[in-house]
Motif scaffolding. Structure first.
Motif, short mmCIF file in Angstrom:
data_model
loop_
_atom_site.label_atom_id
_atom_site.label_comp_id
_atom_site.label_asym_id
_atom_site.label_seq_id
_atom_site.Cartn_x
_atom_site.Cartn_y
_atom_site.Cartn_z
N LEU A 174 0.73 -1.18 0.13
CA LEU A 174 -0.03 0.10 -0.06
C LEU A 174 0.95 1.26 0.10
N LEU A 175 0.23 2.47 -0.50
CA LEU A 175 0.89 3.46 -0.51
C LEU A 175 1.26 4.36 0.88
N LYS A 176 2.14 4.99 1.22
CA LYS A 176 2.36 5.67 2.43
C LYS A 176 1.48 6.87 2.26
N ASN A 177 1.09 7.15 3.43
CA ASN A 177 0.04 8.44 3.45
C ASN A 177 0.75 9.74 2.96
N ASP A 178 2.17 9.74 3.50
CA ASP A 178 2.80 11.00 3.32
C ASP A 178 3.07 11.05 1.59
N PHE A 179 3.49 10.11 0.97
CA PHE A 179 3.63 10.35 -0.59
C PHE A 179 2.09 10.33 -1.18
N TYR A 180 1.27 9.63 -0.45
CA TYR A 180 -0.25 9.97 -1.28
C TYR A 180 -0.78 11.36 -1.02
N GLU A 181 -0.59 11.91 0.07
CA GLU A 181 -1.09 13.39 0.40
C GLU A 181 -0.53 14.36 -0.63
N LYS A 182 0.94 14.23 -0.59
CA LYS A 182 1.63 15.12 -1.52
C LYS A 182 1.23 15.10 -3.10
N GLU A 183 0.93 13.98 -3.46
CA GLU A 183 0.62 13.46 -4.73
C GLU A 183 -0.75 13.84 -5.21
N LEU A 184 -1.68 13.76 -4.11
CA LEU A 184 -2.96 14.12 -4.28
C LEU A 184 -3.19 15.64 -4.30
N CYS A 185 -2.36 16.32 -3.70
CA CYS A 185 -2.41 17.87 -3.50
C CYS A 185 -1.93 18.29 -4.76
N LYS A 186 -0.97 17.83 -5.55
CA LYS A 186 -0.83 18.29 -6.94
C LYS A 186 -1.94 18.38 -7.87
N LEU A 187 -2.63 16.73 -7.79
CA LEU A 187 -3.71 16.71 -8.41
C LEU A 187 -4.91 17.51 -8.51
N GLU A 188 -4.97 18.00 -7.08
CA GLU A 188 -6.37 18.63 -6.74
C GLU A 188 -6.09 20.08 -7.22
N ILE A 189 -4.61 20.47 -7.49
CA ILE A 189 -4.56 21.93 -8.04
C ILE A 189 -4.99 21.72 -9.45
N GLU A 190 -4.57 20.66 -10.00
CA GLU A 190 -4.91 20.42 -11.50
C GLU A 190 -6.55 20.53 -11.55
N LEU A 191 -7.21 19.61 -10.61
CA LEU A 191 -8.57 19.60 -10.88
C LEU A 191 -9.21 20.82 -10.61
N VAL A 192 -8.80 21.84 -9.86
CA VAL A 192 -9.07 23.11 -9.67
C VAL A 192 -9.28 23.91 -11.12
N LYS A 193 -8.21 23.68 -11.60
CA LYS A 193 -7.60 24.25 -13.07
C LYS A 193 -8.89 23.49 -14.14
N PHE A 194 -9.00 22.39 -14.00
CA PHE A 194 -9.95 21.61 -14.87
C PHE A 194 -11.26 22.32 -14.63
N GLN A 195 -11.88 22.49 -13.43
CA GLN A 195 -13.05 23.00 -13.07
C GLN A 195 -13.40 24.49 -13.66
N ASN A 196 -12.10 25.32 -13.55
CA ASN A 196 -12.15 26.83 -13.89
C ASN A 196 -12.40 26.80 -15.39
N TRP A 197 -11.76 25.89 -16.10
CA TRP A 197 -11.73 25.66 -17.71
C TRP A 197 -13.22 25.19 -17.94
N VAL A 198 -13.95 24.25 -17.28
CA VAL A 198 -15.33 23.98 -17.44
C VAL A 198 -16.19 25.01 -17.33
N LYS A 199 -16.09 25.78 -16.22
CA LYS A 199 -16.84 26.86 -16.09
C LYS A 199 -16.77 28.01 -17.21
N LYS A 200 -15.33 28.41 -17.50
CA LYS A 200 -15.19 29.34 -18.50
C LYS A 200 -15.65 29.03 -19.92
N THR A 201 -15.52 27.76 -20.31
CA THR A 201 -15.97 27.33 -21.64
C THR A 201 -17.25 26.64 -21.73
#
Length: 312
Positions: free
Chosen positions: A30-57
């Motif tokens: 299983l993945l370690k929590n520290d590694f998971y949280e670090k990678e998830l945070c990066k993806l969450e930033i991209e998901l916010v960008k994704f939502q901004n694009w969805v709203k804009k277009t």
């Protein structure tokens, strides 16, 4: 020179001790929590960008989360939506239909929840409830099931043609892991609300669900609306790789593949059409039969079986 695009997953380039814990499920650490949280945070930033694009277009996004009981659908949706603006993102988890709704066209109540322009809708179980739970538990007739199978791909094709983007994910767990998770719900006061009579029955209906899902995939996996299978025995791996897969499929503004990995692990996430080769490489993955039969023959056999059931 700018940064190079990430072409190697961090879990493969870092020291395994930084990435994996000692706990093993289905022959995988299983993945370690520290590694998971670090990678998830990066993806969450991209998901916010994704939502901004969805709203804009003014895009219309449907993300379907299906899977066996205890597969982690709700937790995965929460992980993906934690930092999204709730004004442009909804989670649809419909209760069982009322007596009045049972007399209406099956898809009617789902259509009323579809996204408008600029909105993302996650379905925590969807119209595919009819091909899974309802079929196995006998909550629909054979005629109703057949009607669903005949209509669903046409409906999805119309939605896609009218500008709706549909992503279909199926989260899968092993029989042993499903049992462990459902049993845990009985004793954990914070998880007890998740337990339902259907959960308890599903443990004894593994083969029936497997058969139902095999038929569902073979009949509703289409070029315009394919099924993506996600191994969710490790929930953390499933969430990271599902997010990677989703974000990699959309050309949204300011996508930063130099700072975050958007390469889904093919050992965790793969198309249903790649199932045969996937099983050969992953012997522990047993949700589907190793030798897929011709879809036409399968439909014919199922039709005969359904006719038998109707006579009974």
């Amino acid at each position: 020179m700018g940064k190079k695009q990430i072409v190697v997953r961090p879990e493969e380039s870092l020291d395994p001790k930084e990435v994996y814990s000692k706990k093993i499920i289905n022959n995988r650490h299983l993945l370690k929590n520290d590694f998971y949280e670090k990678e998830l945070c990066k993806l969450e930033i991209e998901l916010v960008k994704f939502q901004n694009w969805v709203k804009k277009t003014k895009q219309k996004i449907v993300i379907i989360m299906e899977g066996r009981d205890g597969a982690g659908k709700g937790g995965t949706i929460r992980a993906l939506t934690t930092h999204l603006n709730p004004r442009g993102c909804r989670v649809v988890a419909l209760p069982k239909p009322s007596e009045e709704e049972k007399t209406e066209w099956y898809f009617k109540r789902y259509i009323s929840t579809l996204p408008t322009g600029g909105e993302i809708v996650f379905f925590d179980r969807s119209w595919y409830n009819r091909a899974g739970v309802e079929k196995v538990m006998g909550f629909c007739t054979q005629d109703e099931y057949r009607e669903f199978i005949y209509q669903v791909s046409n409906l999805e094709q119309m939605l896609v043609a009218s500008g709706t983007m549909i992503f279909k994910y199926f989260l899968n767990v092993s029989r042993e892991e499903q049992k462990r998770r459902i049993e845990r719900r009985k004793d954990d006061p914070l998880r007890m609300w998740k337990l339902s009579p259907i959960d308890a029955k599903s443990l004894n209906l593994w083969d029936d669900y497997t058969e139902a899902f095999e038929k569902m995939f073979s009949r509703t996996h289409t070029p315009f609306c394919p099924w993506v299978i996600v191994d969710s025995n490790d929930k953390k791996r499933a969430r990271l790789n599902l997010a990677r897969d989703l974000l990699s499929k959309v050309d949204y503004e300011d996508k930063d593949q130099n700072s975050v990995c958007l390469l889904a692990d093919p050992n965790i996430v793969h198309l249903y059409s790649q199932q045969s080769s996937f099983i050969k490489k992953n012997k522990n993955f047993k949700i589907f039969k190793d030798d897929k039969k011709d879809a036409k023959d399968d439909k014919s056999k199922d039709s005969k079986k359904d006719d038998k059931d109707d006579k009974k």
